[in-house]
Design a protein around this motif. Structure first.
Motif, PDB file in Angstrom:
ATOM      1  N   ASP A 151       0.814  -1.220   0.000  1.00 34.68           N
ATOM      2  CA  ASP A 151       0.000   0.000   0.000  1.00 34.68           C
ATOM      3  C   ASP A 151       0.846   1.269   0.000  1.00 34.68           C
ATOM      4  O   ASP A 151       0.419   2.310   0.486  1.00 34.68           O
ATOM      5  CB  ASP A 151      -0.935   0.003   1.206  1.00 34.68           C
ATOM      6  N   CYS A 152       2.047   1.188  -0.551  1.00 33.91           N
ATOM      7  CA  CYS A 152       2.975   2.319  -0.536  1.00 33.91           C
ATOM      8  C   CYS A 152       2.857   3.128  -1.821  1.00 33.91           C
ATOM      9  O   CYS A 152       2.804   2.566  -2.930  1.00 33.91           O
ATOM     10  CB  CYS A 152       4.407   1.797  -0.360  1.00 33.91           C
ATOM     11  N   VAL A 153       2.841   4.441  -1.694  1.00 30.33           N
ATOM     12  CA  VAL A 153       2.695   5.308  -2.859  1.00 30.33           C
ATOM     13  C   VAL A 153       3.900   5.207  -3.787  1.00 30.33           C
ATOM     14  O   VAL A 153       3.790   5.468  -4.992  1.00 30.33           O
ATOM     15  CB  VAL A 153       2.462   6.768  -2.412  1.00 30.33           C
ATOM     16  N   LEU A 154       5.069   4.827  -3.255  1.00 28.24           N
ATOM     17  CA  LEU A 154       6.263   4.735  -4.093  1.00 28.24           C
ATOM     18  C   LEU A 154       6.101   3.694  -5.195  1.00 28.24           C
ATOM     19  O   LEU A 154       6.751   3.781  -6.240  1.00 28.24           O
ATOM     20  CB  LEU A 154       7.482   4.388  -3.231  1.00 28.24           C
ATOM     21  N   ASN A 155       5.240   2.699  -4.968  1.00 30.38           N
ATOM     22  CA  ASN A 155       5.008   1.673  -5.994  1.00 30.38           C
ATOM     23  C   ASN A 155       4.348   2.247  -7.240  1.00 30.38           C
ATOM     24  O   ASN A 155       4.396   1.631  -8.313  1.00 30.38           O
ATOM     25  CB  ASN A 155       4.129   0.547  -5.432  1.00 30.38           C
ATOM     26  N   LEU A 156       3.725   3.409  -7.106  1.00 33.79           N
ATOM     27  CA  LEU A 156       3.008   4.025  -8.226  1.00 33.79           C
ATOM     28  C   LEU A 156       3.876   4.985  -9.022  1.00 33.79           C
ATOM     29  O   LEU A 156       3.441   5.485 -10.060  1.00 33.79           O
ATOM     30  CB  LEU A 156       1.786   4.796  -7.703  1.00 33.79           C
ATOM     31  N   LEU A 157       5.095   5.246  -8.549  1.00 33.45           N
ATOM     32  CA  LEU A 157       5.902   6.325  -9.111  1.00 33.45           C
ATOM     33  C   LEU A 157       7.020   5.813  -9.987  1.00 33.45           C
ATOM     34  O   LEU A 157       7.498   4.683  -9.835  1.00 33.45           O
ATOM     35  CB  LEU A 157       6.486   7.176  -7.975  1.00 33.45           C
ATOM     36  N   THR A 158       7.471   6.677 -10.899  1.00 33.79           N
ATOM     37  CA  THR A 158       8.644   6.384 -11.715  1.00 33.79           C
ATOM     38  C   THR A 158       9.900   6.644 -10.891  1.00 33.79           C
ATOM     39  O   THR A 158       9.839   7.259  -9.818  1.00 33.79           O
ATOM     40  CB  THR A 158       8.668   7.263 -12.972  1.00 33.79           C
ATOM     41  N   GLU A 159      11.031   6.212 -11.402  1.00 33.10           N
ATOM     42  CA  GLU A 159      12.280   6.407 -10.664  1.00 33.10           C
ATOM     43  C   GLU A 159      12.573   7.889 -10.456  1.00 33.10           C
ATOM     44  O   GLU A 159      13.019   8.305  -9.382  1.00 33.10           O
ATOM     45  CB  GLU A 159      13.442   5.744 -11.408  1.00 33.10           C
ATOM     46  N   LYS A 160      12.294   8.699 -11.448  1.00 31.80           N
ATOM     47  CA  LYS A 160      12.533  10.137 -11.338  1.00 31.80           C
ATOM     48  C   LYS A 160      11.632  10.752 -10.270  1.00 31.80           C
ATOM     49  O   LYS A 160      12.055  11.630  -9.509  1.00 31.80           O
ATOM     50  CB  LYS A 160      12.292  10.809 -12.702  1.00 31.80           C
ATOM     51  N   GLU A 161      10.388  10.282 -10.200  1.00 30.29           N
ATOM     52  CA  GLU A 161       9.462  10.803  -9.197  1.00 30.29           C
ATOM     53  C   GLU A 161       9.848  10.362  -7.792  1.00 30.29           C
ATOM     54  O   GLU A 161       9.728  11.131  -6.834  1.00 30.29           O
ATOM     55  CB  GLU A 161       8.038  10.329  -9.534  1.00 30.29           C
TER      56      GLU A 161
END
Length: 412
Positions: free
Chosen positions: A221-231
């Protein structure tokens, strides 16, 4: 993390201990809790001493935790400390430190030094000697490195080595003919000789105990899983977090990039909202009537910054989903709760005593929104400058850095 008042480190230790107890880790299984910064070195010498006293060479040590929690940075710092055999840093590859989840694909390891009585004594003598120095007595190179660490964190510590690997004097070997060339030729690169990789001997590792770095555990449930490497690089703090405090009236909305949103729906008086997140993430305050328009217009644009990529990016990014929160203030100097916006950061809410607030917080669908009571840094709203005229924002204020193993001078 910034200090919000005296005793904050003890309070943080208590919070961690309580979390361990809730997870079933208590009693004899929990040997100690250490607050360290593997990046700035704070607490690392104390951690090494504690590890040597506790484990000695009784077994292997594994660094476990979620992705992006700093295990590889901790591994690299321990690799260059007295916890590791002196010859090992020249042999072992440093762990991959990357913001991308799961980059430590193999079990990296180094051999733990045997903490004999003689070695522990010599190490303690080095620590005592270093603790008597002041910053003025450091070399120019040490001062430069120390100033870099101070910019990165509030609490700083120097990690040294008592036992150094003896290196043979290097001999310069060159061919004079390779240094000569005609006017029509470019200088030729000398052929690189194959350097045989140095390895441990059998006697060095036959009875060795090892410290392992492990792949991080991916939280669902972590938001980092939804992000690109740059984000991810923008979301994860790379330097000390500077708290940003805003005073909001009912009917106002606070955005943390496009990753989180808090609506102040009902209340009789204004309340303070302190943002603890990467300082590369923008914070914007608007009215409830304009909030939806701002999100639709600026999500994935430079104004809200993360995510990035325009309309095409937002087609695949999950929508924000709300959760209503009711809080009752306990005073203008102490936060009542933290609203944790997944791994993007948190907002500490401070309100007048007995003042009831109705808030609505948003995070992307599939991520966790947690209300943390009591808050982690309850007095954080006091770490602020003067009010910025005509805005709900206060000027930021960064507490001074502290170096734990240097003697302070009278003028400091």
């Amino acid at each position: 993390l910034p200090a919000d008042c005296r005793g904050h480190l003890g309070r943080l230790r208590q919070r961690v201990a309580a979390a361990c107890a809730r997870a079933g880790l208590r009693g004899a299984a929990l040997v100690d809790i250490r607050l360290v910064s593997a990046k700035t070195g704070y607490g690392m010498e104390g951690l090494v001493s504690r590890l040597q006293r506790s484990w000695k060479c009784a077994g292997d040590v594994y660094l476990l935790g979620a992705t992006n929690s700093g295990k590889s940075t901790l591994f690299n710092t321990l690799l260059r400390s007295d916890y590791c055999k002196s010859r090992a840093p020249d042999i072992i590859d440093r762990a991959t430190v990357s913001p991308w989840p799961g980059t430590t694909l193999d079990l990296l390891k180094f051999p733990i030094i045997n903490p004999t009585c003689d070695r522990i004594f010599r190490r303690q003598e080095r620590l005592k000697e270093e603790a008597t120095k002041t910053e003025d007595q450091l070399s120019s190179e040490e001062k430069k490195y120390l100033n870099q660490l101070k910019k990165q964190g509030y609490l700083v510590g120097r990690v040294g080595r008592t036992f150094q690997q003896q290196k043979s004097s290097a001999e310069i070997d060159f061919d004079p003919d390779m240094l000569s060339y005609s006017m029509d030729e470019d200088p030729a690169d000398s052929p690189k000789k194959f350097e045989e990789r140095e390895e441990f001997t059998h006697n060095e590792v036959k009875d060795a105990r090892w410290c392992f770095d492990t792949p991080g555990i991916v939280k669902e449930d972590c938001v980092l899983n939804l992000l690109t490497e740059k984000e991810v690089k923008l979301v994860l703090p790379s330097h000390a977090i500077v708290p940003r405090t805003f005073i909001l009236k009912p009917g106002m909305v606070l955005f943390l990039a496009a990753l989180g949103r808090i609506d102040f729906l009902e209340g009789k008086k204004s309340a303070w909202f302190s943002v603890l997140a990467s300082n590369l993430l923008p914070v914007h305050v608007t009215t409830l009537s304009n909030a939806d328009t701002i999100y639709e217009k600026h999500a994935a644009q430079e104004f809200l910054k993360v995510p990035m990529g325009g309309e095409e990016r937002m087609k695949e990014f999950p929508p924000l989903v709300p959760q209503d929160i009711t809080l009752k203030g306990i005073g203008t100097t102490e936060a009542v709760a933290d609203i944790k916006l997944s791994s993007a950061g948190w907002v500490a809410v401070t309100a007048h005593a007995e003042e009831e607030l109705l808030l609505r917080a948003y995070t992307p669908k599939g991520t966790a929104l947690v209300v943390r009571e009591p808050p982690l840094l309850p007095y954080i709203s006091a770490i602020r400058g003067a009010r910025v005229p005509g805005t709900p924002a206060y000027r930021t204020k960064k507490p001074p850095s502290f170096v734990e193993n240097l003697r302070t001078t009278g003028s400091r």
